[in-house]
Enzyme design. Structure first.
Site, short mmCIF file in Angstrom:
data_model
loop_
_atom_site.label_atom_id
_atom_site.label_comp_id
_atom_site.label_asym_id
_atom_site.label_seq_id
_atom_site.Cartn_x
_atom_site.Cartn_y
_atom_site.Cartn_z
N ARG A 46 0.82 -1.21 0.00
CA ARG A 46 0.00 0.00 0.00
C ARG A 46 0.86 1.27 0.00
O ARG A 46 0.37 2.35 -0.33
CB ARG A 46 -0.91 0.03 1.23
CG ARG A 46 -2.09 -0.93 1.17
CD ARG A 46 -3.02 -0.70 2.35
NE ARG A 46 -4.22 -1.52 2.28
CZ ARG A 46 -5.33 -1.20 1.63
NH1 ARG A 46 -5.37 -0.04 1.00
NH2 ARG A 46 -6.37 -1.99 1.63
N LYS A 74 -4.30 -9.79 16.92
CA LYS A 74 -3.88 -9.94 18.33
C LYS A 74 -5.05 -9.70 19.28
O LYS A 74 -4.91 -9.88 20.49
CB LYS A 74 -2.74 -8.96 18.63
CG LYS A 74 -1.47 -9.27 17.86
CD LYS A 74 -0.34 -8.32 18.22
CE LYS A 74 0.93 -8.66 17.45
NZ LYS A 74 2.04 -7.73 17.78
N GLY A 137 14.09 -14.59 4.22
CA GLY A 137 14.65 -14.67 2.88
C GLY A 137 13.89 -13.79 1.91
O GLY A 137 12.79 -13.32 2.19
N HIS A 138 14.51 -13.55 0.77
CA HIS A 138 13.88 -12.83 -0.33
C HIS A 138 14.12 -13.59 -1.62
O HIS A 138 14.86 -14.57 -1.66
CB HIS A 138 14.43 -11.40 -0.43
CG HIS A 138 13.83 -10.46 0.57
ND1 HIS A 138 12.50 -10.11 0.56
CD2 HIS A 138 14.38 -9.79 1.62
CE1 HIS A 138 12.25 -9.27 1.55
NE2 HIS A 138 13.38 -9.06 2.21
N TYR A 142 16.17 -17.22 -2.59
CA TYR A 142 15.52 -18.46 -3.00
C TYR A 142 16.08 -18.96 -4.34
O TYR A 142 16.34 -20.16 -4.50
CB TYR A 142 14.01 -18.27 -3.12
CG TYR A 142 13.35 -17.65 -1.91
CD1 TYR A 142 13.81 -17.92 -0.61
CD2 TYR A 142 12.27 -16.77 -2.03
CE1 TYR A 142 13.21 -17.33 0.49
CE2 TYR A 142 11.66 -16.19 -0.93
CZ TYR A 142 12.15 -16.47 0.32
OH TYR A 142 11.55 -15.90 1.42
N ASP A 168 9.10 -15.68 -5.92
CA ASP A 168 7.87 -15.18 -5.31
C ASP A 168 6.65 -15.52 -6.17
O ASP A 168 5.63 -16.00 -5.67
CB ASP A 168 7.93 -13.66 -5.14
CG ASP A 168 8.85 -13.23 -4.02
OD1 ASP A 168 9.46 -14.10 -3.38
OD2 ASP A 168 8.97 -12.02 -3.78
#
Length: 372
Positions: A46, A74, A137-138, A142, A168
């Site tokens: 956003r 929560k 990780g990003h 990967y 991703d």
């Protein structure tokens, strides 16, 4: 016409890219997707510029057709509300680290006791088991661990930073959709839902498909600049006189012959299929020198009328405004809301049906615009 997934109801707890892109596909295909977001910690998508029509363009696209519900997970009241409503849903998608949903009381085992038909998909970097499961990780990590980066790029410069998120999207998002819809079909027989563990690294490693089969069964290990994929032959990108690039994939004999004729390079036909390293170097050098004699538009015009697997390397804005984009409907104008005549251009869903329609009802909603 009705949408292909009309009647399926999805509760989406994911953020950023992998989960939201997966549920975007489900929403475009007709599923009702309710996106649960934190009222105090906004999804970073956003906040990413640029903005159009008052919100981030990435958010408007990734959350197309989805209802935004703001709930503090929560807060015990929010958890209780979800449990009360979960019997209405077919699918849950979440993207937290392993164990988070269990601590919240929203794990598969808990929700499946309420709704045994529930299909629950978790998307993480490294999966729900193994020594890597709790690591951050990003995408770049990967594809590094998958072996893809290790046989991509040039010997001199190493692996290239990619322009898209491969693990991703192709790893996490699309495999999640495959798993979810497979479970939906299986549920028609068993009457039971099930849990789906999607590791972006597990999934992206399968994109090595041809290279991995050669390595595993044929003991032929890939190297940077291998025979077909990364410049070992003349299969490559070539710079034009004005600094643009053309892609050349003319590997088959008929395409090679057409390329040799178009470029007026007899050496290409004589040595293009050779396995000798010096011959390959000579052919590649000849093509490179020839391409630099003319500007991009010249080669683009020349090869547009030839069927030899040579195409221009387009900038994204050029690709989205190309003849192919228009003919195949790559871009769609989506209403700002269900009652709006104003639209925003976005990427279309690429799946085309003979009967079922695609859903483009509205761009991503403002935070908390809907209720659970």
């Amino acid at each position: 016409m009705t949408s292909a997934l009309n009647g399926l109801k999805v509760l989406d707890f994911s953020t950023l890219l992998p989960g939201p892109f997966a549920t975007l596909y489900l929403a475009d295909l007709g599923a009702e997707v309710i996106h649960v977001e934190s009222p105090t910690r906004p999804d970073l998508v956003r906040l990413l510029p640029p903005y159009a029509n008052g919100q981030a363009t990435s958010h408007s696209y990734l959350n197309r057709n989805k209802q935004s519900v703001a709930l503090d997970l929560k807060n015990p009241e929010s958890i209780e509300l979800i449990k009360q409503k979960i019997s209405e849903y077919d699918i849950v998608v979440e993207q937290f680290r392993p164990g988070v949903m269990q601590r919240l009381g929203l794990d598969y085992q808990t929700l499946a006791e309420i709704n045994p038909r529930l299909i629950y998909c978790s998307i993480t970097g490294y999966g729900q088991s193994g020594s890597y499961k709790d690591k951050a990780g990003h995408d770049i990590n990967y594809i590094s661990l998958s072996g893809i980066a290790g046989h991509s790029g040039r010997k001199q410069s190493g692996p290239p930073p990619m322009g898209i998120q491969i693990a991703d999207v192709a790893g996490g998002s699309l495999h999640a959709v495959i798993g979810i819809l497979s479970a939906v079909i299986e549920r028609q027989v068993s009457g039971q839902g099930q849990y789906i563990d999607i590791s972006m690294t597990d999934c992206v490693v399968t994109m090595n498909n041809m290279a991995a089969s050669a390595s595993l069964a044929g003991e032929q290990h890939q190297q940077v600049e291998n025979e077909h994929l990364n410049g070992g032959t003349f299969y490559d990108y070539y710079e034009t006189q004005d600094g643009r690039y053309m892609s050349v994939g003319s590997l088959e004999p008929q395409f090679m012959a057409g390329l040799a004729t178009a470029l007026e390079l007899p050496v290409l036909m004589a040595k293009g299929a050779s396995f000798d390293a010096d011959d390959r170097k000579e052919v590649k050098q000849a093509i490179a020198e020839k391409m630099k004699t003319q500007p991009f538009v010249y080669w683009q015009s020349l090869f547009s009328g030839l069927d030899v697997c040579v195409e221009p390397v387009l900038k994204l804005e050029e690709a989205l405004d190309s003849q192919l984009a228009k003919e195949r409907g790559w871009v769609v104008n989506v209403p700002l809301n269900e009652n709006s005549e104003q639209t925003e251009p976005q990427l279309a869903c690429p799946i085309k049906f003979s009967r079922s329609r695609l859903n483009y009802s509205f761009i991503g909603q403002k935070l908390g615009e809907s209720e659970l």
